[in-house]
Motif scaffolding. Sequence first.
Motif, short mmCIF file in Angstrom:
data_model
loop_
_atom_site.label_atom_id
_atom_site.label_comp_id
_atom_site.label_asym_id
_atom_site.label_seq_id
_atom_site.Cartn_x
_atom_site.Cartn_y
_atom_site.Cartn_z
N ARG A 10 50.18 8.47 -5.72
CA ARG A 10 50.90 9.38 -6.60
C ARG A 10 49.92 10.44 -7.16
NH1 ARG A 10 55.85 8.45 -9.13
NH2 ARG A 10 56.32 9.90 -10.83
N GLY A 35 53.90 23.07 -2.08
CA GLY A 35 53.94 21.69 -1.62
C GLY A 35 53.41 21.56 -0.20
N ASN A 93 57.35 18.80 -5.28
CA ASN A 93 57.57 17.40 -4.91
C ASN A 93 58.41 17.28 -3.65
OD1 ASN A 93 56.10 16.23 -6.99
ND2 ASN A 93 57.83 16.14 -8.39
N TYR A 95 56.23 18.69 -0.55
CA TYR A 95 55.05 17.84 -0.32
C TYR A 95 55.46 16.52 0.34
CZ TYR A 95 50.80 15.17 -1.24
OH TYR A 95 49.67 14.40 -1.10
N THR A 96 56.53 15.94 -0.18
CA THR A 96 57.00 14.67 0.39
C THR A 96 57.47 14.84 1.83
OG1 THR A 96 57.70 13.92 -1.81
CG2 THR A 96 58.64 12.77 0.08
N ILE A 101 50.56 15.90 -11.34
CA ILE A 101 51.97 16.32 -11.38
C ILE A 101 52.65 15.73 -12.62
CG2 ILE A 101 54.21 15.94 -10.29
CD1 ILE A 101 52.84 18.12 -8.91
N ASP A 102 52.53 14.42 -12.81
CA ASP A 102 53.13 13.78 -13.98
C ASP A 102 52.53 14.32 -15.27
OD1 ASP A 102 54.80 12.15 -12.46
OD2 ASP A 102 53.28 10.57 -12.28
#
Length: 373
Positions: A11, A223, A67, A70-71, A15-16
């Motif tokens: 993770r 991303g 997100n 990127y994923t 980002i968080d």
Amino acid sequence: MSNKKPISRKRLDWIDQSKGLAILGIIIFHFFQNYPDRIDLVNILDRNGAKWGYAAVDIFFVIAGFNTSYTLAASIKSGKITSLKINWIEWLRKRIIRLYPNYWLAIILSIILLTVWGTINIKSFQDLIFMGIGVPGYQRFKTLNPGFWFFSVILQAYLITPIIFLICKGKAKNILLLGIVIGTIWKIVCITNTGDPYFFIFLLQSNLITSYIFPLCLGLYWGFIYCDYQKFRRIDWEVSIAAFSIGLVMYGFLVLSQIDFEYMIGFDMLFTPLFLLLFYWVCETYINPKLTFKDFNLFSLMGVYSYQIYLIHQPLLFVALPILGGKIALNSYPRVLLAIIAIAILITLYVFVFIQLDNFLGKLMGKITKKSA
């Protein structure tokens, strides 16, 4: 895309933490916006905090796009999917399952909170139905909870993401160009509708994804880039600094000329890229290595639950601040400090209860949708 570096599957803490910083800034802005004592400090922080609030919201849409791409890019590189042949129906289903239970729970808790301590301004059952569906945030739906606009716009963002990928054929540069073009056109549309102040604000912010199409597309673009390099490139910094410098000159000229203007008229497009990079730099340089204790980081935790916090914090401020203003018998500035501490405790408890209920509803929703699939 190149294969210069292997993909890290852990993770991304920054980002968080960026979302945590952003939601903290929004709460602080809304606190001073709603604080009942209009002393000089409160007025200054309210007036200038609005710009920080707008910038923080843009960060959420950049990260939402980031997100997503990127994923997807990481899945392509790992061989889980080929090209960009993505099951968008399944992709949307997962996001809708995640969005709606939070939102419906926020409606229920907002109604309970305002029933007990405040005033509910829902004028009809029809309005409640439209609110539950999540239509764009018309003013009469915002009376229960102004934060509900965010649900509506982030839902729109997810709904148009497959369309963006289809139009741009999954090409990162095309996605960024699309965001710049549509974002610029929309600013022009807004400027040409300044005759009606309400309609102007409706078009400009907090109602339609077109107001946030640039940060969304910027996030989708970055991303892909971050997936390739596992960092932001020098050119990302250079272009972002150049855009910010242009915006700063324009901004300064308007201020010195005493010309009234809205931050969202173009400045968000010029400032947002550098703001995101600065968030990234602060998180990677200071927050992640220095403010993490035994794998616990307050900003990361706030970021993980930033969507929930956004949905529920404003009604609490509407109710709690007037009560605190009347109960705390201190001088103006000590009263502000004590009110901040009290609100922080109340929001923490409120969010904890909300998250427990939300986790239960999320699991229940997941089971129901799996059975019906």
